[in-house]
Write an enzyme that holds these catalytic residues in place. Structure first.
Site, short mmCIF file in Angstrom:
data_model
loop_
_atom_site.label_atom_id
_atom_site.label_comp_id
_atom_site.label_asym_id
_atom_site.label_seq_id
_atom_site.Cartn_x
_atom_site.Cartn_y
_atom_site.Cartn_z
N LYS A 114 0.86 -1.19 0.00
CA LYS A 114 0.00 0.00 0.00
C LYS A 114 0.89 1.22 0.00
O LYS A 114 2.00 1.19 0.55
CB LYS A 114 -0.89 0.03 1.24
CG LYS A 114 -2.17 0.81 1.03
CD LYS A 114 -3.14 0.00 0.18
CE LYS A 114 -4.43 0.73 -0.11
NZ LYS A 114 -5.41 -0.21 -0.73
P1 NAD Z 1 -12.88 7.01 -3.66
O1 NAD Z 1 -11.94 8.08 -3.28
O2 NAD Z 1 -13.23 6.83 -5.10
O3 NAD Z 1 -14.24 7.13 -2.85
C1 NAD Z 1 -14.29 7.23 -1.47
C2 NAD Z 1 -15.70 7.64 -1.08
O4 NAD Z 1 -15.83 7.62 0.33
C3 NAD Z 1 -16.07 9.06 -1.53
O5 NAD Z 1 -17.42 9.09 -1.94
C4 NAD Z 1 -15.88 9.87 -0.26
O6 NAD Z 1 -16.63 11.07 -0.25
C5 NAD Z 1 -16.37 8.88 0.76
N1 NAD Z 1 -15.91 9.17 2.10
C6 NAD Z 1 -14.69 9.57 2.51
N2 NAD Z 1 -14.66 9.77 3.82
C7 NAD Z 1 -15.89 9.47 4.27
C8 NAD Z 1 -16.49 9.46 5.54
N3 NAD Z 1 -15.80 9.83 6.63
N4 NAD Z 1 -17.79 9.09 5.62
C9 NAD Z 1 -18.48 8.73 4.54
N5 NAD Z 1 -17.96 8.71 3.30
C10 NAD Z 1 -16.70 9.08 3.18
O7 NAD Z 1 -12.22 5.66 -3.07
P2 NAD Z 1 -12.52 4.16 -3.48
O8 NAD Z 1 -11.48 3.74 -4.45
O9 NAD Z 1 -13.96 4.02 -3.84
O10 NAD Z 1 -12.20 3.39 -2.12
C11 NAD Z 1 -13.19 3.26 -1.10
C12 NAD Z 1 -12.80 2.10 -0.21
O11 NAD Z 1 -12.69 0.89 -0.98
C13 NAD Z 1 -11.45 2.22 0.51
O12 NAD Z 1 -11.52 1.54 1.74
C14 NAD Z 1 -10.51 1.47 -0.42
O13 NAD Z 1 -9.33 1.04 0.23
C15 NAD Z 1 -11.40 0.31 -0.79
N6 NAD Z 1 -11.05 -0.40 -2.02
C16 NAD Z 1 -10.83 0.27 -3.17
C17 NAD Z 1 -10.51 -0.46 -4.30
C18 NAD Z 1 -10.30 0.19 -5.62
O14 NAD Z 1 -10.11 -0.55 -6.60
N7 NAD Z 1 -10.33 1.51 -5.72
C19 NAD Z 1 -10.41 -1.85 -4.26
C20 NAD Z 1 -10.67 -2.49 -3.05
C21 NAD Z 1 -11.00 -1.76 -1.94
#
Ligand code: NAD
Length: 424
Positions: A114
């Site tokens: 990460k």
């Molecule tokens: P992103 O930045 O595209 O979206 C994050 C979302 O969460 C946004 O809508 C943001 O406004 C919201 N958010 C942030 N803080 C918040 C809070 N305190 N309360 C409520 N909402 C909040 O990120 P993402 O890529 O969608 O990642 C989201 C999660 O999924 C993370 O835990 C990430 O590690 C995990 N994840 C992502 C991927 C990927 O391929 N991008 C894969 C597996 C897991």
């Protein structure tokens, strides 16, 4: 909890503490000896970088970033890059460890990594964001390579940022190295299906959980926390399958409609307005209200530590589909289990993203690209196989699904370690 060799002991409740606590529980089920436990508890290597960026007003600002490799026994490390003000080294350690287990649970040949930068990207201009990304990529390039460590998008990073990282690495090499990142645009060697992949995995694993209860998507209501890359595709794909999406939220707050939200309209609204706040198709709710909203499926798709001992008893959903990494604390796990909530643990539920990242890496290495159908068929095959392997591990050992997923994954890493032996 045992400290790391350098004396590090994460503070109680932090994501790394949660990751270590989950690990110890699974390690006990497997009966691992202290030597192997200690090896798997430790990140393999960690890099902290402090680097300057010239801002648009001519001033110079320093930023701090990290790249952590947890384990490389099963292959090169894979893991996202996060831009967030709350990024810290211990969070990176937790997320890297979860990536090792995630890759192992879906049985793809990667270890976990990460990276992240302490920054609120909303405060930067596009020019500053590009410069920060290129400099950070340069700083971590001593760890990054198609054979050694392949980053991908995470919170607040996207296809454009992956394109800049790939280009930066390629400029240093003197030729294009598309396989150094995944989640890049299709035009420069990205994979079809990667954008939707994480949400697709959440949708598929939840579909299987529903099937186990004799239900389909048309029978259920869904609330999604986080409407970014993972949350928006989760909502969209579940809605396409027939689910009623009753509530969504993001960092600005949430919106709910017990008769169903129009997810396509929401996605367009967020494209224009950035946040779900004030979406006209529903009523405003807070993030706390969203987690307690009346629904069948709750999909936390934002950040770690959202469902805790403080609010777990208020969760009304009977399926928890963890799109985010580490959204539920161990104390909350126990409360949810006692309530009979069916937990689809993060390392399984959101593994669709890394699975298609694996496909993207293979395609980039070969410069030979697959059709969308090939990708979705292979993704479904891998996710369903992992889902059923975790369910049978839970059943046979009479353990919770989170522990079962970790047991399955950790056992694979242990076997690989034993086969390779400890060097020298
Ligand atoms: P992103 O930045 O595209 O979206 C994050 C979302 O969460 C946004 O809508 C943001 O406004 C919201 N958010 C942030 N803080 C918040 C809070 N305190 N309360 C409520 N909402 C909040 O990120 P993402 O890529 O969608 O990642 C989201 C999660 O999924 C993370 O835990 C990430 O590690 C995990 N994840 C992502 C991927 C990927 O391929 N991008 C894969 C597996 C897991």
């Amino acid at each position: 909890m045992k400290p790391l060799a350098d004396g590090t002991l994460p503070h109680e409740g932090s994501p790394y503490w949660v990751a270590l606590k989950q690990f110890e529980e699974a390690a006990s089920v497997l009966g691992l000896d202290e030597g192997m436990r200690s090896f798997l508890r430790h990140p393999k290597r960690e890099l902290t970088v402090n680097f300057p960026v010239t801002m648009d007003d001519g001033s110079l600002r320093m930023f701090t970033g990290y790249r952590v490799h947890h384990n490389t026994v099963r292959g090169p490390t894979k893991g996202g890059i996060r831009y967030h003000p709350l990024v810290d080294l211990n969070e990176m350690r937790a997320l890297a460890m979860w990536m090792t287990w995630k890759c192992a649970v879906v049985n793809i040949p990667f270890g976990g990594a990460k990276g992240g930068v302490i920054v609120d990207p909303d405060e930067l201009s596009i020019n500053e964001l590009r410069k920060l990304t290129r400099r950070y990529a340069t700083e971590i390039s001593i760890l990054m390579s198609p054979e050694g460590d392949i980053p991908s998008p995470d919170v607040n990073t996207n296809q454009q940022i992956m394109a800049w990282i790939m280009d930066t690495y390629s400029m240093h090499k003197g030729y294009s190295v598309t396989a150094v990142v995944t989640g890049k645009p299709v035009e420069i060697g990205g994979s079809l299906g990667r954008q939707a992949a994480t949400g697709c995995g959440v949708m598929l694993t939840t579909r299987e959980a529903l099937k186990m209860h004799g239900k389909t998507y048309s029978d259920v209501t869904v609330a999604v926390q986080g409407f970014g890359y993972v949350g928006s595709f989760t909502a969209k794909l579940m809605a396409t399958e027939g689910a009623t999406i009753v509530a969504v939220s993001d960092v600005s707050g949430g919106v709910a409609n017990s008769n169903g939200l129009d997810t396509e309209a929401l996605i367009s609204y967020v494209e224009q307005n950035k946040f779900v706040q004030d979406f006209p198709g529903g009523d405003a709710i807070t993030n706390e209200e969203l987690l307690a909203y009346k629904c069948d499926v709750l999909a936390p798709c934002a950040l770690e530590n959202q469902i805790t001992s403080q609010n777990a008893d208020r969760v009304r959903a009977w399926i928890l589909a963890e799109g985010a990494n580490g959204p539920t604390t161990p104390e909350a796990d126990k409360i949810l289990e006692d309530k009979g909530v069916f937990i689809i643990p993060d390392i399984l539920c959101n593994a669709g993203g890394v699975t298609v990242s694996y496909f993207e890496w293979v395609q980039s290495l070969q410069s030979f690209f697959w059709s969308e159908n090939q990708i979705s068929d292979r993704l479904e095959h891998i996710i369903l196989e992992a889902f059923h392997a975790v369910m049978s591990e839970a059943e046979v050992r009479k353990i919770g699904k989170r522990v079962a997923a970790q047991v399955l994954a950790i056992d694979r890493v242990v076997k690989a370690t034993e086969l390779r032996g400890i060097y020298p």
